[in-house]
Design a protein around this motif. Structure first.
Motif, mmCIF file in Angstrom:
data_model
loop_
_atom_site.group_PDB
_atom_site.id
_atom_site.type_symbol
_atom_site.label_atom_id
_atom_site.label_comp_id
_atom_site.label_asym_id
_atom_site.label_seq_id
_atom_site.Cartn_x
_atom_site.Cartn_y
_atom_site.Cartn_z
ATOM 1 N N GLU A 1 0.872 -1.281 0.003
ATOM 2 C CA GLU A 1 0.096 -0.047 -0.043
ATOM 3 C C GLU A 1 0.959 1.214 -0.020
ATOM 4 O O GLU A 1 0.422 2.057 -0.783
ATOM 5 N N GLN A 2 1.870 1.112 0.859
ATOM 6 C CA GLN A 2 2.939 2.411 0.943
ATOM 7 C C GLN A 2 3.265 2.509 -0.695
ATOM 8 O O GLN A 2 3.618 3.729 -1.125
ATOM 9 N N LEU A 3 3.929 1.594 -1.220
ATOM 10 C CA LEU A 3 4.369 1.502 -2.353
ATOM 11 C C LEU A 3 3.440 2.185 -3.685
ATOM 12 O O LEU A 3 3.654 2.796 -4.398
ATOM 13 N N ARG A 4 2.219 1.578 -3.476
ATOM 14 C CA ARG A 4 1.140 2.114 -4.139
ATOM 15 C C ARG A 4 0.954 3.684 -3.988
ATOM 16 O O ARG A 4 0.637 4.331 -5.139
ATOM 17 N N MET A 5 0.974 4.197 -2.827
ATOM 18 C CA MET A 5 0.811 5.410 -2.653
ATOM 19 C C MET A 5 2.015 6.417 -3.282
ATOM 20 O O MET A 5 1.763 7.433 -3.964
ATOM 21 N N ARG A 6 3.207 5.604 -2.844
ATOM 22 C CA ARG A 6 4.486 6.563 -3.409
ATOM 23 C C ARG A 6 4.238 6.630 -5.158
ATOM 24 O O ARG A 6 4.621 7.697 -5.633
ATOM 25 N N ARG A 7 3.903 5.484 -5.674
ATOM 26 C CA ARG A 7 3.838 5.599 -7.071
ATOM 27 C C ARG A 7 2.725 6.446 -7.539
ATOM 28 O O ARG A 7 2.786 7.105 -8.570
ATOM 29 N N ALA A 8 1.115 6.560 -6.708
ATOM 30 C CA ALA A 8 0.365 7.269 -7.257
ATOM 31 C C ALA A 8 0.887 8.739 -6.981
ATOM 32 O O ALA A 8 0.830 9.579 -7.737
ATOM 33 N N LEU A 9 1.402 8.927 -5.945
ATOM 34 C CA LEU A 9 1.992 10.359 -5.489
ATOM 35 C C LEU A 9 3.049 10.728 -6.752
ATOM 36 O O LEU A 9 3.207 11.757 -7.158
ATOM 37 N N ALA A 10 3.966 9.963 -7.080
ATOM 38 C CA ALA A 10 4.909 10.008 -8.168
ATOM 39 C C ALA A 10 4.380 10.473 -9.592
ATOM 40 O O ALA A 10 4.694 11.270 -10.343
ATOM 41 N N GLU A 11 3.100 9.603 -9.613
ATOM 42 C CA GLU A 11 2.442 9.726 -11.218
ATOM 43 C C GLU A 11 1.708 11.092 -11.182
ATOM 44 O O GLU A 11 1.965 11.963 -11.989
ATOM 45 N N GLU A 12 1.133 11.427 -9.767
ATOM 46 C CA GLU A 12 0.573 12.839 -9.725
ATOM 47 C C GLU A 12 1.387 14.030 -9.695
ATOM 48 O O GLU A 12 1.131 15.043 -10.488
ATOM 49 N N THR A 13 2.627 13.904 -9.374
ATOM 50 C CA THR A 13 3.711 14.927 -9.524
ATOM 51 C C THR A 13 4.145 14.867 -10.706
ATOM 52 O O THR A 13 4.310 15.989 -11.330
ATOM 53 N N ARG A 14 4.241 13.957 -11.405
ATOM 54 C CA ARG A 14 4.733 13.909 -12.959
ATOM 55 C C ARG A 14 3.651 14.474 -13.697
ATOM 56 O O ARG A 14 3.830 15.348 -14.508
ATOM 57 N N THR A 15 2.300 14.156 -13.357
ATOM 58 C CA THR A 15 1.160 14.809 -14.320
ATOM 59 C C THR A 15 1.059 16.210 -14.077
ATOM 60 O O THR A 15 1.064 17.022 -15.247
ATOM 61 N N LEU A 16 1.278 16.751 -12.792
ATOM 62 C CA LEU A 16 1.083 18.098 -12.536
ATOM 63 C C LEU A 16 2.140 18.873 -13.169
ATOM 64 O O LEU A 16 2.043 19.908 -13.678
ATOM 65 N N GLY A 17 3.490 18.213 -13.387
ATOM 66 C CA GLY A 17 4.659 18.867 -13.900
ATOM 67 C C GLY A 17 4.305 19.118 -15.222
ATOM 68 O O GLY A 17 4.757 20.118 -15.786
ATOM 69 N N ILE A 18 3.780 18.044 -15.995
ATOM 70 C CA ILE A 18 3.403 18.034 -17.594
ATOM 71 C C ILE A 18 2.503 19.190 -17.597
ATOM 72 O O ILE A 18 2.592 20.049 -18.565
ATOM 73 N N LEU A 19 1.419 19.036 -17.026
ATOM 74 C CA LEU A 19 0.231 20.093 -17.043
ATOM 75 C C LEU A 19 0.966 21.442 -16.909
ATOM 76 O O LEU A 19 0.634 22.421 -17.485
ATOM 77 N N ASN A 20 1.626 21.891 -15.944
ATOM 78 C CA ASN A 20 2.254 23.131 -15.354
ATOM 79 C C ASN A 20 3.186 23.684 -16.619
ATOM 80 O O ASN A 20 2.955 24.783 -16.967
ATOM 81 N N GLU A 21 3.874 22.739 -17.084
ATOM 82 C CA GLU A 21 4.869 22.932 -18.332
ATOM 83 C C GLU A 21 3.870 23.418 -19.542
ATOM 84 O O GLU A 21 4.362 24.487 -20.344
ATOM 85 N N LEU A 22 2.853 22.532 -19.644
ATOM 86 C CA LEU A 22 2.274 22.817 -20.986
ATOM 87 C C LEU A 22 1.341 24.175 -20.871
ATOM 88 O O LEU A 22 1.289 24.831 -21.872
ATOM 89 N N GLY A 23 0.818 24.445 -19.579
ATOM 90 C CA GLY A 23 0.143 25.734 -19.248
ATOM 91 C C GLY A 23 1.028 26.863 -19.649
ATOM 92 O O GLY A 23 0.656 27.975 -20.102
ATOM 93 N N ALA A 24 2.417 26.861 -19.205
ATOM 94 C CA ALA A 24 3.366 28.016 -19.370
ATOM 95 C C ALA A 24 3.611 28.079 -20.802
ATOM 96 O O ALA A 24 3.584 29.240 -21.394
ATOM 97 N N THR A 25 3.601 26.959 -21.532
ATOM 98 C CA THR A 25 4.035 27.067 -22.987
ATOM 99 C C THR A 25 2.790 27.637 -23.756
ATOM 100 O O THR A 25 2.975 28.463 -24.525
ATOM 101 N N LEU A 26 1.760 27.247 -23.303
ATOM 102 C CA LEU A 26 0.512 27.631 -24.098
ATOM 103 C C LEU A 26 0.022 29.205 -23.802
ATOM 104 O O LEU A 26 -0.215 30.033 -24.412
#
Length: 387
Positions: free
Chosen positions: A136-161
């Motif tokens: 469960e801890q691993l799932r949470m870490r992976r979910a957090l890492a994926e959420e962080t990655r997603t937010l990073g992509i969205l933030n970078e896209l928003g800045a570009t647009l």
């Protein structure tokens, strides 16, 4: 882990196996006799322990158990109860290879057996709990890492647009971000340029594959799979587009030559402007099935909205720039015509002047200054002084 995992029993000689299974059952401990060593090995992962008669293990069996043990996760320390040979010695190598082992010399009384098995089972159940917590801890870490990655992509896209005013770079950034966010093998943006048949789409950007993969193929036809995106009917998502009823014989790329990109998972999202105009569609594909879930659909709905706003802004900017350019050209042309007129009027032999509608004179030609002797530098001030 099963809700009530069993203790495995492997005693190939005599009636030890059935007897032990009955004893465990009487003590409320679920036990299962194994039909062979392979059956034992297959069941170890989900078992609460194992009782093994020493005579049931060969050298090859021990090697297999050793390999299995080395492949276990860090939280696993599988408990074995080893029944020694009747009246014989205990094989120390066997004990060493089994690792977490309790050795019982036969004959074994019921109390000793039940106590050893109960202790081993409790330890194994605690291991399962620890493993679930770690998982469960691993799932949470992976979910957090994926959420962080997603937010990073969205933030970078928003800045570009927000900063980009080049249409191609805007759409390419959106397509690239879509591939990264959905895990697609490739993505594309098609412009919705509709002809009289309602079938004219223009491939504008690609991501994940070279453009040469598409250049030798005609554009997709107006089918039940492809057209809804451009009519603004909504998102089309399919776990296996080749089995989708909308695909059929009229598939978007049906009948095309071999070598076209294989698509199994399919996701298509319309890009709609503020005015309701469908500007185009974002398309994502993967050769494996069920790659795009509801989360990918929701994310790309938001991305498509950002894309539509950015495209609207670029189009507005381009329209404004075009208007400014036309205005500049008109001003340049007007100045050119004015200069031509003034040059002509300045060089004719007649007296000539220009005045506003109220009669106020604002320009005289050279002939007028020559005739009146007025100072050209004084200009209209001379006229005002002799009014």
């Amino acid at each position: 882990m099963a809700s009530d995992p069993s203790v495995l029993i492997w005693a190939p000689v005599g009636r030890d196996g059935p007897v032990i299974e009955r004893l465990l059952g009487g003590a409320g401990i679920p036990g299962r006799g194994c039909s062979g060593f392979d059956d034992l090995l297959r069941g170890l992962d989900g078992a609460a322990g194992a009782i093994i008669a020493q005579e049931g293990l060969t050298a090859a069996d021990l090697a297999a158990v050793d390999l299995w043990g080395k492949a276990q996760p860090s939280w696993s320390d599988f408990p074995f109860v080893l029944l020694s040979h009747r009246g014989g010695t205990i094989d120390r190598q066997t004990v060493s290879l089994l690792g977490n082992v309790t050795v019982l010399e036969r004959p074994v009384d019921q109390t000793t057996l039940i106590s050893a098995v109960s202790s081993a089972r409790r330890a194994r159940l605690r291991q399962f709990e620890a493993g679930e917590q770690l998982a469960e801890q691993l799932r949470m870490r992976r979910a957090l890492a994926e959420e962080t990655r997603t937010l990073g992509i969205l933030n970078e896209l928003g800045a570009t647009l927000s900063a980009e005013l080049d249409l191609e770079r805007v759409v390419q950034a959106v397509t690239d971000a879509g591939v990264a966010l959905t895990g697609a093998e490739f993505g594309a943006f098609f412009y919705n340029v509709v002809d009289q048949k309602g079938e004219s789409y223009t491939l504008y950007t690609l991501s994940g594959v070279p453009r040469s993969k598409f250049e030798s193929f005609a554009m997709p036809r107006n089918t039940a799979v492809f057209a809804p995106t451009f009519s603004g009917e909504g998102i089309v998502r399919s776990g296996d587009i080749t089995r989708d009823p909308r695909y059929g014989r009229n598939a978007p790329y049906a009948g095309m030559p071999k070598g076209h990109l294989p698509v199994c998972s399919y996701l298509a999202v319309p890009v709609t402007s503020r005015s309701g105009e469908v500007l185009g569609g974002l398309f994502f594909g993967h050769s494996m099935s069920d790659m795009f879930g509801e989360a990918a659909e929701q994310i790309m709905t938001g991305v498509a909205g950002q894309a539509a706003t950015a495209i609207d802004n670029v189009r507005l900017f381009v329209a404004e720039q075009r208007e400014l350019e036309e205005r500049r050209r008109a001003e340049v042309e007007l100045k050119r015509q004015r200069d031509e007129f003034l040059t002509l009027a300045d060089n004719i032999s007649s007296l000539c002047w220009l005045a506003y509608g109220d009669g106020t004179i604002f320009w005289y030609n050279k002939r007028w200054y020559e005739f009146t002797g007025a100072d050209p530098d004084a200009g209209i001030a001379w006229e005002a002084a002799h009014d």
